[in-house]
Scaffold this active site. Structure first.
Site, mmCIF file in Angstrom:
data_model
loop_
_atom_site.group_PDB
_atom_site.id
_atom_site.type_symbol
_atom_site.label_atom_id
_atom_site.label_comp_id
_atom_site.label_asym_id
_atom_site.label_seq_id
_atom_site.Cartn_x
_atom_site.Cartn_y
_atom_site.Cartn_z
ATOM 1 N N GLY A 21 15.190 -49.742 -11.653
ATOM 2 C CA GLY A 21 14.822 -50.244 -12.986
ATOM 3 C C GLY A 21 13.401 -50.786 -12.947
ATOM 4 O O GLY A 21 13.039 -51.730 -13.646
ATOM 5 N N ASP A 34 17.752 -41.301 -10.584
ATOM 6 C CA ASP A 34 18.779 -41.870 -11.457
ATOM 7 C C ASP A 34 19.784 -42.605 -10.562
ATOM 8 O O ASP A 34 20.376 -41.983 -9.668
ATOM 9 C CB ASP A 34 19.447 -40.701 -12.203
ATOM 10 C CG ASP A 34 20.575 -41.144 -13.122
ATOM 11 O OD1 ASP A 34 21.103 -42.256 -12.942
ATOM 12 O OD2 ASP A 34 20.925 -40.363 -14.027
ATOM 13 N N VAL A 35 19.985 -43.895 -10.808
ATOM 14 C CA VAL A 35 20.858 -44.667 -9.910
ATOM 15 C C VAL A 35 22.311 -44.195 -9.936
ATOM 16 O O VAL A 35 23.077 -44.521 -9.034
ATOM 17 C CB VAL A 35 20.814 -46.187 -10.221
ATOM 18 C CG1 VAL A 35 19.432 -46.764 -9.973
ATOM 19 C CG2 VAL A 35 21.298 -46.505 -11.624
ATOM 20 N N SER A 93 23.766 -61.331 -14.797
ATOM 21 C CA SER A 93 23.374 -61.929 -16.082
ATOM 22 C C SER A 93 24.242 -63.157 -16.318
ATOM 23 O O SER A 93 25.340 -63.258 -15.757
ATOM 24 C CB SER A 93 23.623 -60.922 -17.207
ATOM 25 O OG SER A 93 23.624 -61.571 -18.461
ATOM 26 N N TYR A 120 28.977 -54.583 -21.315
ATOM 27 C CA TYR A 120 27.900 -55.219 -20.532
ATOM 28 C C TYR A 120 28.392 -56.389 -19.672
ATOM 29 O O TYR A 120 28.156 -56.420 -18.459
ATOM 30 C CB TYR A 120 26.797 -55.675 -21.496
ATOM 31 C CG TYR A 120 25.579 -56.253 -20.807
ATOM 32 C CD1 TYR A 120 24.635 -55.425 -20.203
ATOM 33 C CD2 TYR A 120 25.354 -57.628 -20.764
ATOM 34 C CE1 TYR A 120 23.507 -55.946 -19.582
ATOM 35 C CE2 TYR A 120 24.234 -58.152 -20.145
ATOM 36 C CZ TYR A 120 23.315 -57.310 -19.551
ATOM 37 O OH TYR A 120 22.203 -57.838 -18.931
ATOM 38 N N ALA A 121 29.082 -57.351 -20.298
ATOM 39 C CA ALA A 121 29.496 -58.552 -19.550
ATOM 40 C C ALA A 121 30.451 -58.189 -18.417
ATOM 41 O O ALA A 121 30.362 -58.744 -17.315
ATOM 42 C CB ALA A 121 30.146 -59.556 -20.494
ATOM 43 N N ALA A 122 31.346 -57.248 -18.683
ATOM 44 C CA ALA A 122 32.299 -56.853 -17.635
ATOM 45 C C ALA A 122 31.563 -56.239 -16.444
ATOM 46 O O ALA A 122 31.905 -56.492 -15.284
ATOM 47 C CB ALA A 122 33.318 -55.866 -18.202
ATOM 48 N N LYS A 133 28.506 -56.941 -15.550
ATOM 49 C CA LYS A 133 27.716 -57.975 -14.883
ATOM 50 C C LYS A 133 28.614 -58.911 -14.072
ATOM 51 O O LYS A 133 28.214 -59.430 -13.032
ATOM 52 C CB LYS A 133 26.875 -58.743 -15.910
ATOM 53 C CG LYS A 133 25.776 -57.889 -16.525
ATOM 54 C CD LYS A 133 24.799 -57.419 -15.452
ATOM 55 C CE LYS A 133 23.699 -56.534 -15.969
ATOM 56 N NZ LYS A 133 22.720 -56.158 -14.946
ATOM 57 N N ILE A 142 15.801 -64.170 -21.349
ATOM 58 C CA ILE A 142 14.490 -63.784 -20.810
ATOM 59 C C ILE A 142 13.756 -62.944 -21.855
ATOM 60 O O ILE A 142 14.285 -61.936 -22.336
ATOM 61 C CB ILE A 142 14.634 -62.981 -19.490
ATOM 62 C CG1 ILE A 142 15.620 -63.672 -18.530
ATOM 63 C CG2 ILE A 142 13.277 -62.775 -18.833
ATOM 64 C CD1 ILE A 142 15.253 -65.068 -18.098
HETATM 65 P P1 NAP Z 1 14.702 -53.090 -19.221
HETATM 66 O O1 NAP Z 1 13.272 -53.380 -19.501
HETATM 67 O O2 NAP Z 1 15.437 -52.210 -20.160
HETATM 68 O O3 NAP Z 1 14.818 -52.538 -17.723
HETATM 69 C C1 NAP Z 1 15.891 -51.786 -17.245
HETATM 70 C C2 NAP Z 1 15.324 -50.578 -16.529
HETATM 71 O O4 NAP Z 1 16.400 -49.822 -15.948
HETATM 72 C C3 NAP Z 1 14.572 -49.630 -17.499
HETATM 73 O O5 NAP Z 1 13.307 -49.316 -16.990
HETATM 74 C C4 NAP Z 1 15.488 -48.430 -17.546
HETATM 75 O O6 NAP Z 1 14.788 -47.217 -17.779
HETATM 76 C C5 NAP Z 1 16.081 -48.448 -16.140
HETATM 77 N N1 NAP Z 1 17.257 -47.583 -16.052
HETATM 78 C C6 NAP Z 1 18.204 -47.361 -16.991
HETATM 79 N N2 NAP Z 1 19.094 -46.446 -16.556
HETATM 80 C C7 NAP Z 1 18.687 -46.081 -15.303
HETATM 81 C C8 NAP Z 1 19.186 -45.172 -14.348
HETATM 82 N N3 NAP Z 1 20.292 -44.433 -14.577
HETATM 83 N N4 NAP Z 1 18.521 -45.037 -13.163
HETATM 84 C C9 NAP Z 1 17.395 -45.754 -12.929
HETATM 85 N N5 NAP Z 1 16.878 -46.641 -13.799
HETATM 86 C C10 NAP Z 1 17.515 -46.804 -14.978
HETATM 87 O O7 NAP Z 1 15.538 -54.443 -19.153
HETATM 88 P P2 NAP Z 1 15.240 -55.818 -18.403
HETATM 89 O O8 NAP Z 1 15.383 -56.853 -19.431
HETATM 90 O O9 NAP Z 1 14.029 -55.749 -17.551
HETATM 91 O O10 NAP Z 1 16.547 -55.896 -17.484
HETATM 92 C C11 NAP Z 1 16.516 -55.749 -16.072
HETATM 93 C C12 NAP Z 1 17.850 -56.246 -15.506
HETATM 94 O O11 NAP Z 1 18.012 -57.624 -15.848
HETATM 95 C C13 NAP Z 1 19.054 -55.518 -16.111
HETATM 96 O O12 NAP Z 1 20.010 -55.292 -15.094
HETATM 97 C C14 NAP Z 1 19.594 -56.503 -17.131
HETATM 98 O O13 NAP Z 1 20.968 -56.349 -17.336
HETATM 99 C C15 NAP Z 1 19.256 -57.830 -16.461
HETATM 100 N N6 NAP Z 1 19.132 -58.950 -17.402
HETATM 101 C C16 NAP Z 1 18.148 -58.990 -18.342
HETATM 102 C C17 NAP Z 1 18.064 -60.090 -19.198
HETATM 103 C C18 NAP Z 1 17.007 -60.212 -20.268
HETATM 104 O O14 NAP Z 1 17.109 -61.153 -21.076
HETATM 105 N N7 NAP Z 1 16.011 -59.363 -20.318
HETATM 106 C C19 NAP Z 1 18.979 -61.135 -19.077
HETATM 107 C C20 NAP Z 1 19.983 -61.052 -18.117
HETATM 108 C C21 NAP Z 1 20.037 -59.966 -17.267
HETATM 109 P P3 NAP Z 1 14.655 -46.666 -19.298
HETATM 110 O O15 NAP Z 1 14.048 -47.761 -20.121
HETATM 111 O O16 NAP Z 1 13.779 -45.456 -19.118
HETATM 112 O O17 NAP Z 1 16.064 -46.363 -19.723
#
Ligand code: NAP
Length: 266
Positions: free
Chosen positions: A27, A73-74, A149, A163-165, A167, A196
């Protein structure tokens, strides 16, 4: 003093003697993942950037010193194995940061949405971790950070489907990894970010009213930044956290403690 190096010379010698650590971030082009990659590079890591969009990966890699774009792709074991081959190093560290959300109530979700979120968030963490750990065991050392999360603890959010499940699954999977892989010198922890202001949450904060509402809920008085998460990730990857293992660290400005703040004591 005779025999003493000037400070600057000492620093350059220290850098030469310090082994460059190798980190894989999934990601990596996302809001949080890219900040972790940037901070790691600034701290002398070579960084393998895993994500699914080639253009974004190439552009990010150009901005980050000593980084390698790894289109993968993960959810695909084959694709991850190829990416790790292309990295051609044994990783010292891994951050599983790839994640998605599909909004909608449970009754609106279809099995395809539910499955997709499970595959990326939970199965992806399993696939990448196992592939990386099979390399790490050769060095009998490694550190892993899985990004969960606040939704993964006791606080599922209405309208966020699976999502929550997933995480919550990340927290439990991290504990299981810590039990199975500790003997191989591999430390595993999770981070649970709160509100965030980046990545998948950024669209919520474009609405001024919503942003203010959420800010006012956070005891520390502000939304989190990607950097807040990146610093903790780097700490958990480092020797400074050498006895922290199987933990889930909340990084939420205290918001998860506020549930009783909403009731009156009059
Ligand atoms: P983000 O900007 O959407 O980053 C997630 C990244 O994962 C994106 O670049 C996405 O690529 C990539 N991704 C999606 N499917 C994938 C796959 N199959 N293989 C490889 N990469 C893939 O979101 P973020 O806010 O930075 O979130 C990062 C992590 O933090 C996530 O796990 C999220 O659940 C967690 N989180 C975020 C927040 C928040 O408030 N932002 C809060 C709690 C937890 P594409 O965009 O090209 O799909």
């Amino acid at each position: 003093m005779a025999g003493e190096f000037p400070l600057i010379q000492k620093e350059s010698i220290r850098k030469k003697l310090t082994k460059v650590k190798k980190l894989i971030v999934t990601g990596a082009t996302g809001g949080i993942g890219s900040e972790i990659a940037r901070l790691a590079s600034a701290n002398d890591y070579k960084v393998g950037l895993i994500d699914t969009d080639e253009e974004k990966l190439t552009s990010l890699s150009k901005q980050i010193n000593n980084s390698v774009p790894l289109l993968a792709d993960v959810t695909s074991e084959e694709s991850i194995k190829t990416a790790l081959n292309n990295f051609s190093e044994i990783p010292d560290a891994l951050v599983n940061c790839a994640g998605i959300v599909r909004y909608g109530s449970l009754l609106e979700q279809n099995p395809e949405d539910f499955t997709k979120v499970f595959e990326v968030n939970l199965l992806g963490c399993f696939i990448v971790s196992c592939a990386v750990v099979k390399l790490m065991v050769k060095n009998n050392s490694g550190t892993i950070v899985n990004v969960s999360s606040i939704s993964g603890g006791k606080h599922p959010a209405i309208g966020t489907g699976a999502y929550a499940a997933t995480k919550a699954g990340i927290v439990m999977l991290s504990e299981q990894m810590s039990l199975e892989w500790g003997k191989d010198g591999i430390r595993v922890n999770a981070i649970s970010p709160g509100f965030i202001n980046t990545g998948m949450s950024a669209p919520h904060y474009k609405d001024n009213q919503e942003r203010k509402k959420r800010e006012s809920m956070v005891p520390i008085g502000r939304l989190g930044k990607a950097e807040d998460i990146a610093k903790v990730a780097l700490f958990l990857l480092s020797e400074d956290s050498s006895y922290i293992h199987g933990e889930n660290i909340l990084v939420d400005g205290g918001v998860m403690n506020t549930v009783l703040s909403n009731i009156s004591r009059n």
